[in-house]
Design a protein around this motif. Sequence first.
Motif, mmCIF file in Angstrom:
data_model
loop_
_atom_site.group_PDB
_atom_site.id
_atom_site.type_symbol
_atom_site.label_atom_id
_atom_site.label_comp_id
_atom_site.label_asym_id
_atom_site.label_seq_id
_atom_site.Cartn_x
_atom_site.Cartn_y
_atom_site.Cartn_z
ATOM 1 N N GLN A 149 0.844 -1.199 0.000
ATOM 2 C CA GLN A 149 0.000 0.000 0.000
ATOM 3 C C GLN A 149 0.879 1.248 0.000
ATOM 4 O O GLN A 149 1.963 1.254 0.582
ATOM 5 N N PRO A 160 0.099 7.720 2.740
ATOM 6 C CA PRO A 160 -0.260 9.080 2.319
ATOM 7 C C PRO A 160 0.929 9.828 1.733
ATOM 8 O O PRO A 160 2.085 9.425 1.904
ATOM 9 N N ARG A 190 -9.550 4.295 9.903
ATOM 10 C CA ARG A 190 -8.368 5.160 9.844
ATOM 11 C C ARG A 190 -7.166 4.404 9.300
ATOM 12 O O ARG A 190 -6.386 4.939 8.498
ATOM 13 N N ASN A 193 -7.139 1.830 7.287
ATOM 14 C CA ASN A 193 -7.321 1.634 5.844
ATOM 15 C C ASN A 193 -7.075 2.924 5.081
ATOM 16 O O ASN A 193 -6.446 2.926 4.011
ATOM 17 N N ALA A 194 -7.586 4.043 5.601
ATOM 18 C CA ALA A 194 -7.425 5.324 4.913
ATOM 19 C C ALA A 194 -5.953 5.710 4.820
ATOM 20 O O ALA A 194 -5.493 6.210 3.789
ATOM 21 N N TRP A 195 -5.205 5.497 5.889
ATOM 22 C CA TRP A 195 -3.760 5.795 5.839
ATOM 23 C C TRP A 195 -3.070 4.901 4.809
ATOM 24 O O TRP A 195 -2.249 5.367 4.014
ATOM 25 N N VAL A 198 -4.096 3.553 2.094
ATOM 26 C CA VAL A 198 -4.333 3.898 0.689
ATOM 27 C C VAL A 198 -4.089 5.381 0.417
ATOM 28 O O VAL A 198 -4.275 5.844 -0.707
ATOM 29 N N GLY A 199 -3.702 6.137 1.446
ATOM 30 C CA GLY A 199 -3.347 7.543 1.243
ATOM 31 C C GLY A 199 -4.526 8.484 1.154
ATOM 32 O O GLY A 199 -4.410 9.556 0.543
ATOM 33 N N ASP A 200 -5.650 8.164 1.786
ATOM 34 C CA ASP A 200 -6.851 9.005 1.695
ATOM 35 C C ASP A 200 -6.891 9.971 2.881
ATOM 36 O O ASP A 200 -7.481 9.688 3.927
ATOM 37 N N ASP A 227 -8.390 12.889 3.072
ATOM 38 C CA ASP A 227 -9.724 13.458 3.310
ATOM 39 C C ASP A 227 -10.518 12.610 4.290
ATOM 40 O O ASP A 227 -11.215 13.128 5.170
ATOM 41 N N VAL A 228 -10.432 11.301 4.142
ATOM 42 C CA VAL A 228 -11.120 10.417 5.074
ATOM 43 C C VAL A 228 -10.518 10.538 6.470
ATOM 44 O O VAL A 228 -11.230 10.568 7.479
#
Length: 364
Positions: free
Chosen positions: A74, A77, A271, A273-275, A277-279, A281-282
């Motif tokens: 992955q 960010p 959180r 998962n968002a980190w 994949v680099g999201d 905004d989430v």
Amino acid sequence: MQAKRMETAVLVLFLAAIAALPVPARAEDRGRVAAPADAPGVPPADAAATADAAALPPADGIVDLEAMVVSGAQPGPGMWKVRHGEHVLHILGTVSPLPRRMEWSSTDVEAVIAGSQVVIGVPSIAVDADVGFFGGVALVPAMLRARNNPGKRPLSEVVSPQLYARWLVLKARYMGRDRGVEKRRPLLAAQALYEAALDKSGLRTDGVVAPVLRRARKDGGVPLVETTVRLTVDDPKTVLRELAESDLADRECFAGTMSRIETDLDNMRARANAWAVGDIDVLRALPYENHYASCEEALTGSALAQRLGIADMRQRAATAWLENVDQALAEHPSSFASLPMHHLLGADGMLEKLAARGYTIEAP
């Protein structure tokens, strides 16, 4: 034998809630769980209450662990850029916990570190004791005693029946029949439960980001500018003895940690998962519950902590980090730092503090 510095159980017990961070900015305190604390010395739950609690179905809000976390390679960010003229500081925002089975594709970050003149260390706290090797060995029994409740009281005797009933439900779900944890102070018992819940959720708190950053810095021969506030304990044996005999006001920490496990595991996975994949905004949108704040208050608010001068160490470390940033941006074309994402984002976060110092901030 030449004396060497060693960390003592003072670090574990007084700074368990904050030393592993790095040290948070005060912005983190917002949004923490505010579960009611119970007074020390309350009577233990009776046998019937204990049996009933063990037989309870999962409490409302406890999420089963089928929710998926990402795995495999992955990207993580992007980095913020903090500019001062032609000089730039790259900041990687981190999140903990992260998916246990992910591999971080860190090529971009490694390249930035290799091209930097300095890496600014994460704000941290160290409590040291100037003792030799044999002096350290002699402290081990006192360290072990200080982990447990004064008077060898079990956990059931130092928290309220209501809190202990919640503990039994969560312990059965995440820890099974662990008996040793029943002797621990509420703060340390809660931390053991938290780590067990993360493990069963497919998450982990270390081993993803920090080893990569450390290896990249060493491979590139890039100097580390430490941001560590140190406290030396002159008489650790006396401190440990006093600690072993003292109650800590850690019932709110115990309750807050359980509340986070009961209500926030889904957000922790989101959180993570968002980190991965680099999201960003989430990450900005997701709530962050800080159960460590009440744990820190229990530790640093004690009379012993006040006497040792621990109470303001967190803020001193945050200030030292900002001063290191000022120096790096003044002297070096390129530098690198990492901080927890919730320390960077939001009102009164580090990005806002850096902007207030006149620096230009570029988002990833």
